[in-house]
Design an enzyme around this catalytic site. Structure first.
Site, mmCIF file in Angstrom:
data_model
loop_
_atom_site.group_PDB
_atom_site.id
_atom_site.type_symbol
_atom_site.label_atom_id
_atom_site.label_comp_id
_atom_site.label_asym_id
_atom_site.label_seq_id
_atom_site.Cartn_x
_atom_site.Cartn_y
_atom_site.Cartn_z
ATOM 1 N N HIS A 101 -7.189 7.948 29.034
ATOM 2 C CA HIS A 101 -6.081 8.603 29.741
ATOM 3 C C HIS A 101 -5.434 7.669 30.764
ATOM 4 O O HIS A 101 -4.300 7.906 31.171
ATOM 5 C CB HIS A 101 -6.580 9.845 30.484
ATOM 6 C CG HIS A 101 -6.499 11.128 29.696
ATOM 7 N ND1 HIS A 101 -5.394 11.503 28.970
ATOM 8 C CD2 HIS A 101 -7.392 12.153 29.562
ATOM 9 C CE1 HIS A 101 -5.611 12.702 28.416
ATOM 10 N NE2 HIS A 101 -6.816 13.108 28.759
ATOM 11 N N HIS A 150 -12.596 9.114 26.282
ATOM 12 C CA HIS A 150 -11.388 9.947 26.382
ATOM 13 C C HIS A 150 -10.776 9.847 27.783
ATOM 14 O O HIS A 150 -9.591 9.551 27.932
ATOM 15 C CB HIS A 150 -11.754 11.391 26.046
ATOM 16 C CG HIS A 150 -10.631 12.373 26.181
ATOM 17 N ND1 HIS A 150 -9.884 12.804 25.109
ATOM 18 C CD2 HIS A 150 -10.107 13.011 27.261
ATOM 19 C CE1 HIS A 150 -8.961 13.661 25.530
ATOM 20 N NE2 HIS A 150 -9.080 13.812 26.839
ATOM 21 N N GLU A 151 -11.590 10.092 28.781
ATOM 22 C CA GLU A 151 -11.033 10.090 30.148
ATOM 23 C C GLU A 151 -10.573 8.687 30.532
ATOM 24 O O GLU A 151 -9.552 8.510 31.189
ATOM 25 C CB GLU A 151 -12.043 10.637 31.166
ATOM 26 C CG GLU A 151 -12.615 12.026 30.836
ATOM 27 C CD GLU A 151 -11.587 13.104 30.522
ATOM 28 O OE1 GLU A 151 -10.414 12.950 30.908
ATOM 29 O OE2 GLU A 151 -11.956 14.102 29.867
ATOM 30 N N GLY A 161 -14.893 19.826 30.818
ATOM 31 C CA GLY A 161 -15.819 18.745 30.508
ATOM 32 C C GLY A 161 -15.690 17.601 31.493
ATOM 33 O O GLY A 161 -16.676 17.152 32.079
ATOM 34 N N ALA A 162 -14.471 17.119 31.689
ATOM 35 C CA ALA A 162 -14.261 15.974 32.571
ATOM 36 C C ALA A 162 -12.782 15.824 32.865
ATOM 37 O O ALA A 162 -11.943 16.399 32.169
ATOM 38 C CB ALA A 162 -14.779 14.699 31.908
ATOM 39 N N MET A 163 -12.476 15.014 33.876
ATOM 40 C CA MET A 163 -11.091 14.893 34.347
ATOM 41 C C MET A 163 -10.746 13.452 34.689
ATOM 42 O O MET A 163 -11.513 12.755 35.358
ATOM 43 C CB MET A 163 -10.926 15.804 35.574
ATOM 44 C CG MET A 163 -9.557 15.754 36.203
ATOM 45 S SD MET A 163 -8.271 16.346 35.060
ATOM 46 C CE MET A 163 -6.878 15.392 35.655
ATOM 47 N N GLU A 164 -9.556 13.041 34.246
ATOM 48 C CA GLU A 164 -9.139 11.646 34.266
ATOM 49 C C GLU A 164 -8.469 11.170 35.553
ATOM 50 O O GLU A 164 -7.702 10.194 35.506
ATOM 51 C CB GLU A 164 -8.173 11.414 33.100
ATOM 52 C CG GLU A 164 -6.782 12.082 33.250
ATOM 53 C CD GLU A 164 -6.646 13.442 32.571
ATOM 54 O OE1 GLU A 164 -7.673 14.122 32.413
ATOM 55 O OE2 GLU A 164 -5.512 13.825 32.230
ATOM 56 N N ASN A 165 -8.723 11.787 36.691
ATOM 57 C CA ASN A 165 -8.079 11.367 37.940
ATOM 58 C C ASN A 165 -8.034 9.841 38.055
ATOM 59 O O ASN A 165 -9.014 9.163 37.758
ATOM 60 C CB ASN A 165 -8.870 11.898 39.145
ATOM 61 C CG ASN A 165 -9.312 13.319 38.948
ATOM 62 O OD1 ASN A 165 -8.500 14.208 38.813
ATOM 63 N ND2 ASN A 165 -10.627 13.528 38.866
ATOM 64 N N GLU A 203 -5.922 19.220 38.044
ATOM 65 C CA GLU A 203 -5.182 19.606 36.855
ATOM 66 C C GLU A 203 -5.546 21.050 36.502
ATOM 67 O O GLU A 203 -6.730 21.404 36.555
ATOM 68 C CB GLU A 203 -5.526 18.703 35.662
ATOM 69 C CG GLU A 203 -4.605 18.959 34.486
ATOM 70 C CD GLU A 203 -4.893 18.072 33.257
ATOM 71 O OE1 GLU A 203 -5.823 17.239 33.317
ATOM 72 O OE2 GLU A 203 -4.190 18.233 32.276
HETATM 73 N N1 BES Z 1 -7.365 16.520 31.374
HETATM 74 C C1 BES Z 1 -8.495 17.137 30.800
HETATM 75 C C2 BES Z 1 -9.278 17.974 31.766
HETATM 76 C C3 BES Z 1 -8.678 19.318 32.063
HETATM 77 C C4 BES Z 1 -8.652 20.290 31.123
HETATM 78 C C5 BES Z 1 -8.174 19.622 33.292
HETATM 79 C C6 BES Z 1 -8.115 21.539 31.435
HETATM 80 C C7 BES Z 1 -7.632 20.842 33.585
HETATM 81 C C8 BES Z 1 -7.610 21.823 32.657
HETATM 82 C C9 BES Z 1 -9.452 16.099 30.217
HETATM 83 O O1 BES Z 1 -8.877 14.902 29.881
HETATM 84 C C10 BES Z 1 -9.995 16.683 28.963
HETATM 85 O O2 BES Z 1 -9.262 16.817 28.027
HETATM 86 N N2 BES Z 1 -11.272 17.045 28.957
HETATM 87 C C11 BES Z 1 -11.901 17.700 27.863
HETATM 88 C C12 BES Z 1 -12.823 16.790 27.118
HETATM 89 C C13 BES Z 1 -12.111 15.883 26.201
HETATM 90 C C14 BES Z 1 -13.031 14.878 25.577
HETATM 91 C C15 BES Z 1 -11.380 16.599 25.082
HETATM 92 C C16 BES Z 1 -12.697 18.836 28.465
HETATM 93 O O3 BES Z 1 -12.811 18.881 29.679
HETATM 94 O O4 BES Z 1 -13.166 19.677 27.715
HETATM 95 ZN ZN ZN Z 2 -7.871 14.832 28.060
#
Ligand code: BES
Ligand code: ZN
Length: 861
Positions: free
Chosen positions: A298, A294-295, A258-262, A126
């Site tokens: 998703h 959160h992840e 922070g993290a990714m929801e693959n 993403e």
């Molecule tokens: N889908 C995002 C990760 C992401 C963010 C991928 C930007 C590519 C570009 C993930 O679900 C997300 O939102 N992560 C947040 C933390 C969340 C608890 C708000 C993050 O990574 O900061």
């Molecule tokens: Zn997210």
């Protein structure tokens, strides 16, 4: 700039992709420098785009080895951004496209696509990273089931979906749920699993695993527990079950976000997985719980139902943030969580909305989509869900969500779809509400009140006026529907009108409350029912009254907050003395043992220097960072003296006996105790901090004590001891870097940062480490804006250095300059020069180019 003129992508130009994909098959032959990716994609013409079309696929930095259509080689020459196969080279109807490409994961420092982190392979796709893996329609509305084969001698080989087979040096995965390419993931490495399982309410047993490097297994328990609670909560509250046999989480050290929801294979920044009492703070534990949730959430809001295009990003992110906020409220204290969220919203989203980077929750155009994962899309996006829920009620919300899942499962949806679901489920017209998505800017809400005594009791009237200041590209802002939660209190403190939601739809609108015995005291915007700035003159006495009596905990806190802010503002502007009545009101609140310690800790926190700078700028005064710093320090020291006895008692009473537990109640006690310490530290010469640092058995206390020591200009010995103890733990050393810079004296901050940037452990290519040091500098308000300009220069130097290595992180961090037009001419000139210097850097990434250009465009005439 690399690409001479980057072209914006526009929402208005959206067209469906001309093909649908029935199946995507991928084979990876992993090699650090020369990974081969073989793809077979089964395309069908898309009836939504009649006629014959070229097959255009995205692809960047790929070496094409071979391409075939239905088995026959095609000669196709990729360009900079992809590959086109002309329509006349395509069969009628369905066909297979096959490609073999070579990529170099070891050279991938941008951490987008397939890259290496600490010897393992991992991916981040993403938003548009998949195009660095192979040629593909890399857009969220093209969904397909994936089959993945990984060939590698790494012991652990993971991808999305369910495992189907594995052997010596290979493994195959099958993901039956159609997904867009941005949800693809692959991990290969020498990892160990911490395992558990969860049985869904319909009886599916799900194998859970958190994959980490050997040695980190004992720091996964909290993340695993959080995951199981999140799975259960989504069943209980939203009726959503998990849909695969396995759920894998992998922790990696090098990660931009922070993290990714693959799908089925979440990838996490290791700081959001690994936690033990000795290494992680209470705040870290809370953050881990919420990001894991959160992840996981998703899986339904993002994966099963995804976004049609990236303009709809808030459809998944705003909703999922709202869901993780609700989850945390249920796991911990709801009022405390609401206050924390509003603090964050104001610090980050209001700041964004008032500056050059302001944009709608659903933007209309972008150059680089990575620059739109913003506080506005996330935090304001979540606020919009909260307002919808208030407007349609809890049951209406539940019906709408059920309909959303039923109607759009398996689809790539839009904000229009989302609002239609609410309209259909509740019968409400949401045309006006939609402006919250399309119009940028934070509305100002003015309040006037009127009291008319009468025979049948008096009538109290509240009149609201809304106005939203212009934002870049949007001058006119028609009125929006604003849910205003109000309550009314009698002067004796009894509540005579419990929380009621007023719906404001006009620019100016009155609401009357007849039949009242006495003129009431209003409590307005309870629970922060809408993301607006409330502009209301109210007396000191009224606010101390609300601070003491409001039944709405948010507004109770808010009353104290606005008192502190006004005291600080008049100290800054008018050289006023600190207010004794304010100190007394604060003392009464924080010594009230019937109140949650976590809540009392929040009440003790003074507005940040950045908040004060924003408040001053809003009121038309140019903020002077040194002065703000000195005054705020002065008030804190004054309060320490005034409240000394109470603070000492709190410090002693709130001691939590070992063993450490990260639960909300214990964390709240620690938060209150450490808030007291922050004050006492100003008058006890660091005695308490030094002794706490020496005795602490947990990172929450160690880090807070160390921060206090640095604040007081002490702690050299402790800084060294902390380093010696933790030098082998990257996450703790990140804190070591950050603390020294964040708590440096303003005139020393740039120097401290520069010295630390020379430290052998400053691995600047690691985003966590870079952010620890540079992010702390940007967060040290008076240090960053020190009149020498040293911090501006140093910070810009490092952005220029990082940009070719990691454009995404550079671009995000350039937002440190977004507030520049608040300041005086001298500072503005220095910042303008630095921004100009960055923008002129040869081969600047388009990510950073877009950000710096937008920030510079704010220059007032
Ligand atoms: N889908 C995002 C990760 C992401 C963010 C991928 C930007 C590519 C570009 C993930 O679900 C997300 O939102 N992560 C947040 C933390 C969340 C608890 C708000 C993050 O990574 O900061
Ligand atoms: Zn997210």
């Amino acid at each position: 700039m690399k690409d001479s003129t980057p072209q914006p992508t526009r929402l208005a130009d959206y067209q469906p992709y001309p093909f649908r994909i029935e199946k995507t098959d991928l084979t990876f032959r992993l090699d650090p420098k020369a990974t081969r990716v073989l793809s077979r994609i089964r395309f069908h013409p898309n009836p939504a785009r009649p006629g014959r079309h070229d097959l255009r696929m995205d692809g960047e930095r790929l070496r094409l080895i071979a391409a075939r259509i239905d088995g026959a080689p095609v000669t196709a020459r990729p360009d900079e951004t992809g590959l086109t196969i002309p329509a006349d080279a395509l069969p009628d109807g369905a066909f297979d496209f096959e490609a073999e490409v070579e990529i170099d994961p070891s050279a991938n420092t941008a951490l987008e696509g397939l890259y290496m982190s600490g010897g393992m392979y991992c991916t981040q796709c993403e938003a548009e990273g998949f195009r660095r893996i192979t040629f593909y329609p890399d857009r969220p509305d093209v969904m397909a089931p994936f089959h993945v084969r990984i060939e590698s001698d790494m012991p652990v080989l993971l991808s999305n979906g369910n495992p189907v087979a594995q052997g010596e040096g290979w493994a195959e995965w099958d993901d039956p749920w159609p997904k867009p390419s941005y949800l693809f993931a692959l991990v290969a490495g020498d990892l160990v699993a911490v395992r558990d399982s969860f049985t869904t309410r319909s009886g599916r047993k799900v194998d859970l695993a958190i994959w980490v490097r050997a040695g980190d297994e004992d720091r996964c328990a909290y993340a695993m527990d959080s995951l199981k609670r999140a799975m259960k909560w989504d069943e209980d509250v939203y009726g959503r079950e998990y849909d695969l046999d396995v759920f894998n989480i992998v922790a990696v050290d090098d990660f931009n976000m922070g993290a990714m929801e693959n799908k089925g294979l979440n990838i996490f920044n290791s700081k959001l997985v690994l936690a033990s009492p000795e290494t992680a703070t209470d705040a870290d534990f809370e953050r881990i719980e919420s990001v894991i949730a959160h992840e996981y959430f998703h899986n339904w809001t993002g994966n099963r139902i995804t976004c049609r295009d990236w303009f709809q990003l808030c459809l998944k992110e705003g909703l999922t943030v709202f869901r993780d906020q609700e989850f945390t409220k249920d796991m911990r204290s709801a009022p405390v969580k609401r206050i924390e969220d509003v603090l964050m919203l104001r610090a980050r989203q209001f700041r964004e909305d008032m500056g050059p980077l302001a944009h709608p929750v659903r933007p209309e155009s972008y150059i680089e989509i990575n620059n739109f994962y913003t506080a506005t899309v996330y935090e304001k996006g979540a606020e919009l869900i909260g307002m919808l829920k208030l407007l349609v009620g809890d049951e209406g919300y539940r019906r709408a969500l059920d309909l959303y899942f039923e109607r759009h499962d398996g689809q790539a949806a839009t904000i229009e779809d989302w609002l239609k679901v609410f309209e259909d489920a509740t019968g409400r017209d949401l045309a006006q509400f939609k402006r919250w998505y399309t119009d940028a800017g934070t509305p100002r809400l003015k309040v006037e009140e009127d009291w008319q005594p009468g025979d049948q009791g008096g009538t109290y009237t509240l009149t609201f006026t809304q106005h939203t200041p212009p934002t870049p590209g949007q001058d006119e802002k028609p009125p929006r529907v604003i849910p205003i939660a109000v309550g009314l209190l009698n002067p004796n403190g009894d509540e005579i009108l419990p929380t009621t939601v007023l719906e404001m739809t006009e620019e100016r609108q009155s609401f009357s409350f007849p039949g009242l015995a006495t003129r009431p005291v209003p409590s307005i915007l309870r629970g922060f029912s809408a993301p607006v700035v409330l502009e209301r003159e109210s007396s000191f006495d009224e606010r101390t009254f609300l601070l003491a009596h409001d039944t709405d905990p948010f507004n109770r806190w808010e009353a104290g907050r606005s008192l502190a802010r006004d005291v600080l503002l008049s100290m800054i502007r008018d050289d006023a003395a600190p207010s004794e009545p304010h100190a007394q009101a604060l003392a009464r609140l924080v010594t009230d043992d019937t109140l949650d310690p976590a809540f009392r800790a929040l009440c003790l926190r003074l507005p940040s220097e950045d908040d004060l700078a924003q408040a001053l700028a809003d009121a038309g005064t140019t903020p002077e960072p040194e002065r703000i710093h000195t005054v705020r320090e002065g008030l804190a020291t004054y309060l320490a003296r005034q409240l000394q006895k109470d603070l000492v008692r709190i410090y002693e009473e709130m001691e939590t006996p070992p063993p450490y537990s990260p639960d909300a109640a214990s964390a709240g006690r620690r938060a209150l105790r450490l808030a007291a310490l922050g004050y006492l530290n100003r008058i006890d010469h660091g005695a308490r901090a030094a002794s706490l640092f020496a005795s602490a058995d947990n990172m929450t206390e160690s880090a807070a004590a160390l921060a206090c020591l640095i604040d007081g200009g002490r702690g050299a010995r402790e800084i060294a001891a902390f380093y010696e103890r933790w030098k082998d733990n990257r996450l703790v050393i990140d804190k070591w870097f950050a603390l020294q810079v964040a708590h440096a004296q303003p005139d020393m901050a740039a120097q401290v940062a520069a010295r630390l940037a020379e430290h052998p452990d400053f691995e600047w290519k690691n985003p966590n480490r870079f952010r620890a040091l540079m992010g702390a500098l940007a967060a040290n308000h008076a240090g960053f804006h020190h009149i020498s300009g040293a911090a501006y220069r140093f910070y810009a130097d490092w952005l220029i250095r990082l940009d070719p290595v990691n454009p995404q992180t550079t671009a995000r961090m350039s937002a440190a300059f977004e507030t520049w037009t608040r300041y005086d001419a001298e500072r503005r000139a220095m910042i303008r020069a630095e921004l100009g210097r960055i923008r002129q850097t040869p081969d600047l990434s388009r990510d950073t180019f877009e950000m710096v250009s937008r920030i510079l465009a704010a220059e007032k005439a």
